[in-house]
Design a protein around this motif. Structure first.
Motif, mmCIF file in Angstrom:
data_model
loop_
_atom_site.group_PDB
_atom_site.id
_atom_site.type_symbol
_atom_site.label_atom_id
_atom_site.label_comp_id
_atom_site.label_asym_id
_atom_site.label_seq_id
_atom_site.Cartn_x
_atom_site.Cartn_y
_atom_site.Cartn_z
ATOM 1 N N SER A 76 0.805 -1.232 0.000
ATOM 2 C CA SER A 76 0.000 0.000 0.000
ATOM 3 C C SER A 76 0.831 1.273 0.000
ATOM 4 N N SER A 112 -5.962 4.065 -6.136
ATOM 5 C CA SER A 112 -5.351 5.104 -5.298
ATOM 6 C C SER A 112 -5.182 6.395 -6.082
ATOM 7 N N ASN A 113 -5.163 7.480 -5.333
ATOM 8 C CA ASN A 113 -4.847 8.789 -5.929
ATOM 9 C C ASN A 113 -3.449 8.782 -6.561
ATOM 10 N N HIS A 114 -2.629 7.804 -6.194
ATOM 11 C CA HIS A 114 -1.265 7.793 -6.744
ATOM 12 C C HIS A 114 -1.219 7.395 -8.222
ATOM 13 N N TYR A 137 4.148 1.880 -7.135
ATOM 14 C CA TYR A 137 2.865 1.620 -6.478
ATOM 15 C C TYR A 137 1.715 2.203 -7.305
ATOM 16 N N SER A 166 -6.958 9.801 0.994
ATOM 17 C CA SER A 166 -6.251 9.467 2.234
ATOM 18 C C SER A 166 -7.287 9.061 3.268
ATOM 19 N N ARG A 175 -2.111 18.540 2.789
ATOM 20 C CA ARG A 175 -2.578 17.834 1.594
ATOM 21 C C ARG A 175 -3.847 17.049 1.877
#
Ligand code: 15L
Length: 265
Positions: A76, A112-114, A137, A166, A175
């Motif tokens: 994660s 994910s936002n990633h 990731y 998050s 953030r």
């Protein structure tokens, strides 16, 4: 609505532990899985099955007999590619192959936002924005979304990919005032993702009703997700922290500090 049996992968993880409690009303039986050991042992209406997502045969057995999968397992955070490859990339393939073989028609994928982490915090996105993964990731989550899209187009397996911002008890930094997703809102979103008909492959940003948001969920409006919480009550506490420098990735990029992780050699 209620399903007979839901599989939750990553059940010993940060969100898995929470969901073990909150998604209970969505199924008669919750099948819990993780590579890590899980305390407590199976309670009423629970099954605990340890599983390494990199093990195809084990994942196939894990998925047998379930009606839907909440795929929250895998690594994660940003890690070397080889670790991500096993748990996340091979892992998500194993989940979809098992879903196909056993006729599972609905997956909720913890994206994910990633996957869009390298956009600036001054930019506005929706689900159609090009992805800008911020590491291995983020790339693995991007791959997972593409896997979901392919398994829908080819086999009719429907997925809601939640690009989780998050999700913690409270926002921990500036953030997260934008990216925060409360546990209650996450649970509501999972309910919508499980029980809304004809989702195809839907991408939705997992955020609460925060004041300053970067993401527009209009392309996922058919889910009927309406966040109830907001990061605003935590603003004063967060803003009492020392302000990061203006060129700190934590305040430059949507993915925050993930954008500065690595290299690993
Ligand atoms: C994630 O994808 C991580 O799993 C989580 O630990 C947080 O770091 C979150 O993103 C975030 O961006 O805040």
């Amino acid at each position: 609505p209620r399903l007979a049996r839901i599989l939750l992968t990553g059940a010993a993880g940060g969100l898995g532990k929470v969901l073990r409690e909150t998604v209970r009303p969505f199924a008669e039986v919750l099948r819990l899985s993780d590579i890590a050991s899980m305390a407590p042992a199976a309670g009423p209406h629970e099954e605990v099955i340890p599983c390494n997502l990199a093990d195809k045969a084990a994942v196939d057995a894990l998925v047998q007999g379930v009606d839907a999968i909440l795929h929250f397992g895998g690594v994660s955070v940003e890690r070397p590619f080889e670790e991500i490859l096993e748990a996340n990339i091979r892992g998500v393939f194993h989940i979809y192959e098992a879903a196909r073989r056993h006729g599972v028609k609905r997956v909720v994928f913890a994206s994910s936002n990633h996957v869009i982490g390298f956009y600036g915090q001054d930019q506005q996105l929706d689900a159609a924005s090009l992805r800008r993964p911020d590491g291995y990731y983020g790339l693995s989550k991007s791959y997972g979304e593409d896997m979901a899209s392919f398994y829908f187009d080819r086999y009719g397996i429907e997925t809601v990919s939640i690009r989780i911002g998050s999700s913690f008890p409270e926002p921990q930094n500036r953030r997260m005032l934008s990216t925060w997703l409360s546990y209650d809102d996450l649970t509501q979103l999972i309910g919508k993702a499980l029980f809304t008909a004809n989702v195809g492959h839907t991408v939705v940003y997992g955020m609460s009703a925060n004041r300053d948001i970067w993401w527009d969920n209009r392309l996922a409006c058919h889910l009927g997700y309406a966040a109830k919480d907001s990061s605003e009550p935590f603003r004063a506490k967060v803003e009492a922290q020392p302000a990061p420098a203006a060129d700190d990735p934590a305040v430059l990029y949507q993915g925050g500090a993930f954008c500065a992780a690595g290299p690993f050699d």
